[in-house]
Enzyme design. Structure first.
Site, PDB file in Angstrom:
ATOM      1  N   THR A  81       0.836  -1.207   0.000  1.00 20.88           N
ATOM      2  CA  THR A  81       0.000   0.000   0.000  1.00 20.88           C
ATOM      3  C   THR A  81       0.870   1.256   0.000  1.00 20.88           C
ATOM      4  O   THR A  81       0.605   2.203  -0.751  1.00 20.88           O
ATOM      5  CB  THR A  81      -0.925  -0.006   1.229  1.00 20.88           C
ATOM      6  OG1 THR A  81      -1.858  -1.086   1.097  1.00 20.88           O
ATOM      7  CG2 THR A  81      -1.692   1.308   1.347  1.00 20.88           C
ATOM      8  N   GLN A 188      -0.680  -9.100  -6.824  1.00 21.44           N
ATOM      9  CA  GLN A 188      -1.161 -10.478  -6.877  1.00 21.44           C
ATOM     10  C   GLN A 188      -0.394 -11.356  -7.859  1.00 21.44           C
ATOM     11  O   GLN A 188      -0.520 -12.575  -7.824  1.00 21.44           O
ATOM     12  CB  GLN A 188      -2.655 -10.489  -7.245  1.00 21.44           C
ATOM     13  CG  GLN A 188      -3.559  -9.971  -6.142  1.00 21.44           C
ATOM     14  CD  GLN A 188      -3.517 -10.836  -4.882  1.00 21.44           C
ATOM     15  OE1 GLN A 188      -3.152 -12.011  -4.922  1.00 21.44           O
ATOM     16  NE2 GLN A 188      -3.890 -10.250  -3.749  1.00 21.44           N
ATOM     17  N   ALA A 206       5.497  -8.108  -0.359  1.00 20.63           N
ATOM     18  CA  ALA A 206       6.200  -9.366  -0.105  1.00 20.63           C
ATOM     19  C   ALA A 206       5.327 -10.439   0.530  1.00 20.63           C
ATOM     20  O   ALA A 206       5.499 -11.625   0.240  1.00 20.63           O
ATOM     21  CB  ALA A 206       7.419  -9.089   0.782  1.00 20.63           C
ATOM     22  N   HIS A 207       4.399 -10.055   1.404  1.00 18.26           N
ATOM     23  CA  HIS A 207       3.617 -11.108   2.067  1.00 18.26           C
ATOM     24  C   HIS A 207       2.626 -11.763   1.119  1.00 18.26           C
ATOM     25  O   HIS A 207       2.028 -12.785   1.439  1.00 18.26           O
ATOM     26  CB  HIS A 207       2.922 -10.558   3.324  1.00 18.26           C
ATOM     27  CG  HIS A 207       1.739  -9.680   3.062  1.00 18.26           C
ATOM     28  ND1 HIS A 207       0.448 -10.143   3.090  1.00 18.26           N
ATOM     29  CD2 HIS A 207       1.646  -8.362   2.759  1.00 18.26           C
ATOM     30  CE1 HIS A 207      -0.392  -9.160   2.838  1.00 18.26           C
ATOM     31  NE2 HIS A 207       0.315  -8.063   2.625  1.00 18.26           N
ATOM     32  N   CYS A 331     -10.200  -5.812   0.461  1.00 17.54           N
ATOM     33  CA  CYS A 331      -9.579  -4.649   1.074  1.00 17.54           C
ATOM     34  C   CYS A 331     -10.553  -3.845   1.922  1.00 17.54           C
ATOM     35  O   CYS A 331     -10.132  -2.972   2.667  1.00 17.54           O
ATOM     36  CB  CYS A 331      -8.967  -3.768  -0.011  1.00 17.54           C
ATOM     37  SG  CYS A 331      -9.949  -3.598  -1.496  1.00 17.54           S
TER      38      CYS A 331
END
Length: 389
Positions: A81, A188, A206-207, A331
């Site tokens: 974000t 994604q 990264a997650h 989200c």
């Protein structure tokens, strides 16, 4: 695979990789090593600091190699974000003399749309390009929205709720012809599929690829005008303020490298499992709509909507049965508002379930999910007074 969270004390199946992929073994090993060996300030001039700088630069080079960019075009942020916020605001600020017009698709992540709202509130102008029933932007319509005063265009690589892959190459060509930089949110798709060339700015998290939380990536191509919207700071090429999370960056790079290396075998395997879900859900449940492009899609993600069922009730019941899945807008789920993505597509917005398969999901995991789903939907419909379905 063990379920994390309130039911971590019993076996479960985690099927919400689009929200967060569990930490990959390669990332865990790299993270633990870097916590011990790369904790020092990479901006200093003593030995431990040089070790941190070396680890950070190696992580930057590894990420750049997978994303197809130069290492010096990559900076690490604190999240995907933040990468979007900095990328958009920096590009808009850098091209303020050109104009204040911004083009986005209707199905972007909320981080893009909220930044667009702020830009509009500050006096800018925003054009939102719609999508078809599969959630795909029309490249010609997107190109038509570009104007001489357009400062920036934004198009995701693939949709985070329905998995539809966007025509990035065609849109990038149109943007290049018009002299407009294109920001691609690849949250994604990074590590799972290649992002077509032609983008000017790219963001990722990264997650989402099996790295640790708290690490995002912003890539800005050489020659792209960008001006920081924040007070000046010397860290991360003066684009991200604050002390670098070197262990996090090292682990993120290890995870991205591992996911990318395995995708030739893991991608088709997960894609076949997703195809099985698409087929079986439509075959075994009445009044269900499987949404998103059936072909041009991410390999690990599928979404369907069940008429006469509340999405939250369905998720709660599936969680009770040991299956962690997501629903509606990933989200803005806490607001209980209908998904803006599904609304833009013109498909059913209630009783929505997003299944996204993490690395290593087995056929047995999917079989168990498909075995309990039809009866669960039927039970909830009957409890809601919808009989005969």
């Amino acid at each position: 695979m063990a379920t994390h969270g309130p039911h971590a004390d019993r076996p479960g199946v985690y099927l919400d990789a689009a929200s967060s992929e569990p930490l990959l073994p390669a990332a865990r090993t790299a993270l633990l090593g870097a916590l011990d060996g790369a904790w020092a300030d990479p901006a200093r001039l003593y030995g431990a600091a040089r070790g941190s700088r070396l680890a950070l630069d190696r992580a930057r080079a590894d990420v750049a190699g997978v994303l197809g960019t130069r290492p010096d075009e990559i900076v690490f942020t604190t999240s995907g974000t933040q990468a979007v916020h900095l990328g958009m605001l920096g590009a808009l600020g850098g091209r303020r003399r050109v104009g204040r017009h911004l083009v986005v698709s209707a199905v972007e992540h909320s981080s893009v749309l909220h930044t667009a709202e702020r830009h509009e509130a500050d006096g800018g102008e925003v054009t939102v390009v719609g999508v078809d029933r599969a959630g795909r932007v029309d490249a010609d319509a997107f190109a038509s929205a570009l104007r001489p005063d357009t400062a920036l265009a934004c198009l995701q690589s693939a949709n985070h709720e329905v998995g539809t892959v966007q025509p990035v190459a065609e849109v990038a060509a149109a943007c290049r012809a018009a002299g407009v930089p294109l920001l691609v949110d690849a949250a994604q798709s990074a590590g799972r599929v290649d992002v077509p060339a032609g983008w000017s700015l790219l963001t990722a998290s990264a997650h989402k690829w099996g790295g640790p939380p708290g690490v995002g990536v912003l890539a800005v191509r050489k020659g792209t005008r960008w001006r920081s919207p924040l007070p000046d700071d010397e860290r991360e090429a003066r684009r991200v303020p604050g002390f670098e999370n070197v262990p996090g960056a090292v682990a993120a790079a290890a995870a991205l490298t591992a996911l990318h290396a395995a995708r030739a075998t893991e991608g088709p395997r997960l894609s076949a499992l997703v195809e099985r879900i698409r087929t079986e859900v439509a075959r075994t449940i009445e009044d269900v709509e499987v949404v998103g492009d059936p072909v041009a899609r991410l390999p690990h993600l599928v979404t369907f909507s069940c008429l006469y069922v509340a999405g939250e009730a369905l998720l709660t019941e599936l969680d009770r049965l040991g299956f962690a899945v997501s629903s509606g807008s990933s989200c803005t789920a806490d607001t209980l508002r209908p998904s803006h993505v599904l609304e833009a597509m013109g498909v059913l917005t209630h009783g929505n379930v997003r299944v996204s398969l993490p690395h290593g999901t087995t056929a047995g995991d999917v079989d168990r999910f498909l075995a309990v789903l039809p009866a669960t939907v039927t039970r909830l419909r009957r409890s809601a007074g919808v009989g005969g379905v």
